[in-house]
Scaffold this motif. Structure first.
Motif, PDB file in Angstrom:
ATOM      1  N   GLU A   1       0.667  -1.332  -0.570  1.00  0.00           N
ATOM      2  CA  GLU A   1       0.613   0.367  -0.130  1.00  0.00           C
ATOM      3  C   GLU A   1       0.495   1.659  -0.050  1.00  0.00           C
ATOM      4  O   GLU A   1       0.964   2.297  -0.299  1.00  0.00           O
ATOM      5  N   ARG A   2       2.526   1.497   0.583  1.00  0.00           N
ATOM      6  CA  ARG A   2       2.862   2.235   0.225  1.00  0.00           C
ATOM      7  C   ARG A   2       3.663   2.459  -0.619  1.00  0.00           C
ATOM      8  O   ARG A   2       4.407   3.132  -0.758  1.00  0.00           O
ATOM      9  N   GLY A   3       3.438   1.135  -2.100  1.00  0.00           N
ATOM     10  CA  GLY A   3       4.248   1.116  -2.513  1.00  0.00           C
ATOM     11  C   GLY A   3       5.988   0.722  -2.910  1.00  0.00           C
ATOM     12  O   GLY A   3       6.085   1.378  -3.956  1.00  0.00           O
ATOM     13  N   GLU A   4       5.694  -0.214  -2.367  1.00  0.00           N
ATOM     14  CA  GLU A   4       7.748  -0.321  -1.662  1.00  0.00           C
ATOM     15  C   GLU A   4       7.501  -2.016  -1.718  1.00  0.00           C
ATOM     16  O   GLU A   4       7.674  -2.718  -0.886  1.00  0.00           O
ATOM     17  N   THR A   5       7.984  -2.082  -3.103  1.00  0.00           N
ATOM     18  CA  THR A   5       7.463  -3.561  -3.704  1.00  0.00           C
ATOM     19  C   THR A   5       8.750  -4.035  -3.604  1.00  0.00           C
ATOM     20  O   THR A   5       7.928  -5.554  -3.550  1.00  0.00           O
ATOM     21  N   ALA A   6       9.499  -3.699  -3.298  1.00  0.00           N
ATOM     22  CA  ALA A   6      10.441  -4.565  -2.992  1.00  0.00           C
ATOM     23  C   ALA A   6      10.248  -5.209  -1.215  1.00  0.00           C
ATOM     24  O   ALA A   6      10.732  -6.607  -1.321  1.00  0.00           O
ATOM     25  N   ASN A   7      10.273  -4.327  -0.846  1.00  0.00           N
ATOM     26  CA  ASN A   7      10.004  -4.516   0.485  1.00  0.00           C
ATOM     27  C   ASN A   7       8.765  -6.219   1.086  1.00  0.00           C
ATOM     28  O   ASN A   7       8.499  -7.011   1.680  1.00  0.00           O
ATOM     29  N   ALA A   8       7.446  -5.845  -0.183  1.00  0.00           N
ATOM     30  CA  ALA A   8       6.426  -6.588   0.147  1.00  0.00           C
ATOM     31  C   ALA A   8       6.784  -7.793  -0.811  1.00  0.00           C
ATOM     32  O   ALA A   8       6.306  -8.597   0.011  1.00  0.00           O
ATOM     33  N   ILE A   9       7.798  -7.837  -1.613  1.00  0.00           N
ATOM     34  CA  ILE A   9       7.666  -9.054  -2.488  1.00  0.00           C
ATOM     35  C   ILE A   9       8.390  -9.421  -1.034  1.00  0.00           C
ATOM     36  O   ILE A   9       8.775 -10.820  -0.774  1.00  0.00           O
ATOM     37  N   ALA A  10       9.828  -9.307  -0.660  1.00  0.00           N
ATOM     38  CA  ALA A  10      10.363  -9.945   0.593  1.00  0.00           C
ATOM     39  C   ALA A  10       9.925  -9.947   1.641  1.00  0.00           C
ATOM     40  O   ALA A  10       9.566 -11.412   2.073  1.00  0.00           O
ATOM     41  N   SER A  11       8.892  -9.634   1.998  1.00  0.00           N
ATOM     42  CA  SER A  11       7.966 -10.438   3.144  1.00  0.00           C
ATOM     43  C   SER A  11       7.131 -11.974   2.936  1.00  0.00           C
ATOM     44  O   SER A  11       6.781 -11.815   3.459  1.00  0.00           O
ATOM     45  N   TYR A  12       6.505 -11.046   1.724  1.00  0.00           N
ATOM     46  CA  TYR A  12       5.540 -11.844   1.435  1.00  0.00           C
ATOM     47  C   TYR A  12       5.734 -13.338   0.669  1.00  0.00           C
ATOM     48  O   TYR A  12       5.555 -14.571   1.062  1.00  0.00           O
ATOM     49  N   GLU A  13       7.108 -13.885   0.301  1.00  0.00           N
ATOM     50  CA  GLU A  13       7.810 -14.507  -0.163  1.00  0.00           C
ATOM     51  C   GLU A  13       8.215 -15.296   1.266  1.00  0.00           C
ATOM     52  O   GLU A  13       7.940 -16.352   1.469  1.00  0.00           O
ATOM     53  N   ARG A  14       8.729 -14.310   2.153  1.00  0.00           N
ATOM     54  CA  ARG A  14       9.123 -15.001   3.389  1.00  0.00           C
ATOM     55  C   ARG A  14       7.539 -15.763   4.283  1.00  0.00           C
ATOM     56  O   ARG A  14       8.238 -16.737   4.896  1.00  0.00           O
ATOM     57  N   ALA A  15       7.121 -15.188   3.938  1.00  0.00           N
ATOM     58  CA  ALA A  15       5.003 -16.354   4.719  1.00  0.00           C
ATOM     59  C   ALA A  15       4.919 -17.025   4.044  1.00  0.00           C
ATOM     60  O   ALA A  15       4.660 -17.693   4.356  1.00  0.00           O
ATOM     61  N   LEU A  16       5.095 -16.599   2.715  1.00  0.00           N
ATOM     62  CA  LEU A  16       5.071 -18.091   1.190  1.00  0.00           C
ATOM     63  C   LEU A  16       5.699 -19.222   1.659  1.00  0.00           C
ATOM     64  O   LEU A  16       4.958 -20.807   1.514  1.00  0.00           O
ATOM     65  N   GLU A  17       6.925 -18.873   2.333  1.00  0.00           N
ATOM     66  CA  GLU A  17       8.398 -20.297   2.586  1.00  0.00           C
ATOM     67  C   GLU A  17       7.685 -20.566   4.063  1.00  0.00           C
ATOM     68  O   GLU A  17       7.352 -22.130   4.068  1.00  0.00           O
ATOM     69  N   THR A  18       7.633 -20.267   4.778  1.00  0.00           N
ATOM     70  CA  THR A  18       7.640 -20.706   6.049  1.00  0.00           C
ATOM     71  C   THR A  18       5.838 -21.402   6.109  1.00  0.00           C
ATOM     72  O   THR A  18       5.655 -22.643   6.371  1.00  0.00           O
ATOM     73  N   ALA A  19       4.783 -21.261   5.384  1.00  0.00           N
ATOM     74  CA  ALA A  19       3.481 -21.506   5.338  1.00  0.00           C
ATOM     75  C   ALA A  19       3.670 -22.898   4.953  1.00  0.00           C
ATOM     76  O   ALA A  19       3.449 -24.332   5.139  1.00  0.00           O
ATOM     77  N   ARG A  20       4.567 -23.007   3.784  1.00  0.00           N
ATOM     78  CA  ARG A  20       4.871 -24.493   2.889  1.00  0.00           C
ATOM     79  C   ARG A  20       5.355 -25.040   3.671  1.00  0.00           C
ATOM     80  O   ARG A  20       6.174 -26.341   3.321  1.00  0.00           O
ATOM     81  N   GLU A  21       6.457 -24.463   4.414  1.00  0.00           N
ATOM     82  CA  GLU A  21       7.627 -25.382   5.279  1.00  0.00           C
ATOM     83  C   GLU A  21       6.237 -26.265   6.532  1.00  0.00           C
ATOM     84  O   GLU A  21       6.262 -27.774   7.078  1.00  0.00           O
ATOM     85  N   ILE A  22       4.903 -26.074   6.672  1.00  0.00           N
ATOM     86  CA  ILE A  22       4.149 -25.963   7.718  1.00  0.00           C
ATOM     87  C   ILE A  22       3.435 -26.724   7.275  1.00  0.00           C
ATOM     88  O   ILE A  22       2.446 -27.142   7.730  1.00  0.00           O
ATOM     89  N   GLY A  23       3.094 -26.155   6.198  1.00  0.00           N
ATOM     90  CA  GLY A  23       1.547 -27.293   5.190  1.00  0.00           C
ATOM     91  C   GLY A  23       0.320 -26.686   5.695  1.00  0.00           C
ATOM     92  O   GLY A  23      -0.259 -26.845   5.606  1.00  0.00           O
ATOM     93  N   TYR A  24       1.076 -24.464   5.816  1.00  0.00           N
ATOM     94  CA  TYR A  24      -0.311 -24.038   6.473  1.00  0.00           C
ATOM     95  C   TYR A  24      -1.485 -23.500   4.984  1.00  0.00           C
ATOM     96  O   TYR A  24      -0.946 -22.562   4.502  1.00  0.00           O
ATOM     97  N   ARG A  25      -1.808 -24.798   4.122  1.00  0.00           N
ATOM     98  CA  ARG A  25      -2.012 -23.828   2.494  1.00  0.00           C
ATOM     99  C   ARG A  25      -3.249 -22.462   3.245  1.00  0.00           C
ATOM    100  O   ARG A  25      -3.078 -22.305   1.789  1.00  0.00           O
ATOM    101  N   ASP A  26      -3.997 -22.260   3.920  1.00  0.00           N
ATOM    102  CA  ASP A  26      -4.740 -21.497   3.524  1.00  0.00           C
ATOM    103  C   ASP A  26      -3.724 -20.275   3.737  1.00  0.00           C
ATOM    104  O   ASP A  26      -4.082 -19.074   3.129  1.00  0.00           O
ATOM    105  N   GLY A  27      -2.670 -20.402   4.184  1.00  0.00           N
ATOM    106  CA  GLY A  27      -1.795 -19.185   4.474  1.00  0.00           C
ATOM    107  C   GLY A  27      -1.231 -19.513   3.136  1.00  0.00           C
ATOM    108  O   GLY A  27      -1.089 -18.092   2.895  1.00  0.00           O
ATOM    109  N   GLU A  28      -0.842 -20.047   2.412  1.00  0.00           N
ATOM    110  CA  GLU A  28       0.466 -20.106   1.653  1.00  0.00           C
ATOM    111  C   GLU A  28      -0.909 -19.654   0.275  1.00  0.00           C
ATOM    112  O   GLU A  28      -0.545 -18.523  -0.403  1.00  0.00           O
TER     113      GLU A  28
END
Length: 340
Positions: A37-64
């Motif tokens: 929302e602040r237009g900080e694309t690189a930071n947004a991608i980094a945060s999303y990728e961390r969330a996505l990697e962690t969700a896949r590690e624990i099999g949290y499909r809804d979060g993924e």
């Protein structure tokens, strides 16, 4: 935003030290939304990728799925349409496996909106919008219903089905205004204005403009107000009120972009546009080259354009072929998409 970001960073640090991966996913996803929302694309991608990697590690499909959807929305906002659609396609089966109707509806209406806006109202976008509307009705999501009906109206308008378009748009407008979600109503008003102009119902178009402007003023919707003001210019022009139309257009924009092709006639047109914009009070005029065959064409435009050049699109027969076949350019002409 700064306070929210600071609190989320502190929470994420605490959850990381505790090893609470579920909360790491939630905090990282929220940080991604904040950065987006602040237009900080690189930071947004980094945060999303961390969330996505962690969700896949624990099999949290809804979060993924929710993170994939947000990533798709981010790339859509950045104009990376092909990547956005690929992420929507990846997200939908996850929500379907989980039986999560709201998530399915969000993916489908986003995908339908993208196809409608950039690739045309084909059968897949129509099906997505209709299914999304059914899901939103099942779960009682009024905002989703309004958005779905707006997209369905836009698809019908693109297909020349004015009666069906008006029915969808008026139903959607009634739903969102009754529920108090007037900001969505402004979006629907904008499509209704286009429809009324196409049908030459100019009094109705002007009424829609005035009603949309009143909502924008009440709610402080600056971005939408600019769009409505530009539509006012079109309506006034259709009514023959040229001076008022130019004034409204000048208030709505702060710059014009002229498309130039290599050749003297195109340069003459650019000079006329430059003089016109000065007359109506718009001081910034830029140009983009089109159908540029090589360095000689580009050098000709740079050296002779009466306004600053922003860049160019190369001549590409794939675009012509796609237009003749009625196909979207994102799949048919990827080289041009990359240039854009």
């Amino acid at each position: 935003y700064d306070d929210a970001a600071s609190e989320l960073e502190q929470a994420l640090s605490m959850y990381t030290s505790l090893g609470d991966r579920l909360q790491i996913i939630e905090a990282s996803n929220l940080l991604g939304i904040l950065h987006m929302e602040r237009g900080e694309t690189a930071n947004a991608i980094a945060s999303y990728e961390r969330a996505l990697e962690t969700a896949r590690e624990i099999g949290y499909r809804d979060g993924e799925a929710r993170v994939l959807l947000n990533l798709g929305n981010l790339f859509y906002m950045e104009g990376q349409i092909a990547r956005a659609l690929a992420l929507y396609d990846e997200t939908l089966p996850v929500f379907e496996t989980l039986g999560e109707r709201r998530g399915q509806a969000q993916v489908r209406i986003n995908r339908a909106s993208v196809y409608c806006s950039f690739l045309g109202g084909d059968e897949s976008s129509l099906a997505d919008a209709e299914i999304a509307l059914d899901h939103y009705r099942e779960i009682g999501d009024v905002i989703g219903q309004g958005q779905s009906l707006a997209v369905l109206g836009q698809i019908a308008l693109m297909r020349g089905q004015s009666t069906k378009a008006r029915a969808h748009l008026e139903e959607g407008l009634g739903i969102v205004l009754e529920s108090g979600e007037r900001w969505i109503g402004v979006q629907i008003y904008c499509i209704l204005i286009e429809l009324a102009l196409e049908e030459d119902r100019l009094d109705a178009a002007l009424r829609y403009v005035e009603e949309a402007e009143a909502i924008c003023q009440d709610l402080g919707l600056t971005a939408f107000a600019v769009i409505v003001l530009s539509l006012r210019g079109l309506v006034l022009l259709a009514l023959g009120q040229q001076d008022d139309a130019l004034e409204a257009t000048a208030q709505a924009v702060d710059a014009f972009i002229v498309v130039l092709e290599p050749g003297r006639r195109s340069l003459t047109t650019a000079e006329r546009v430059r003089k016109l914009t000065q007359d109506i009070g718009v001081k910034k005029v830029y140009a983009v080259g089109n159908k540029v065959r090589g360095e000689n064409d580009w050098a000709f435009l740079r050296e002779n354009s009466p306004v600053p050049m922003l860049g160019y699109l190369s001549a590409n027969p794939e675009l012509t072929d796609a237009g003749m076949r009625g196909e979207g350019v994102f799949d048919a002409a990827p080289r041009t998409v990359e240039e854009v």
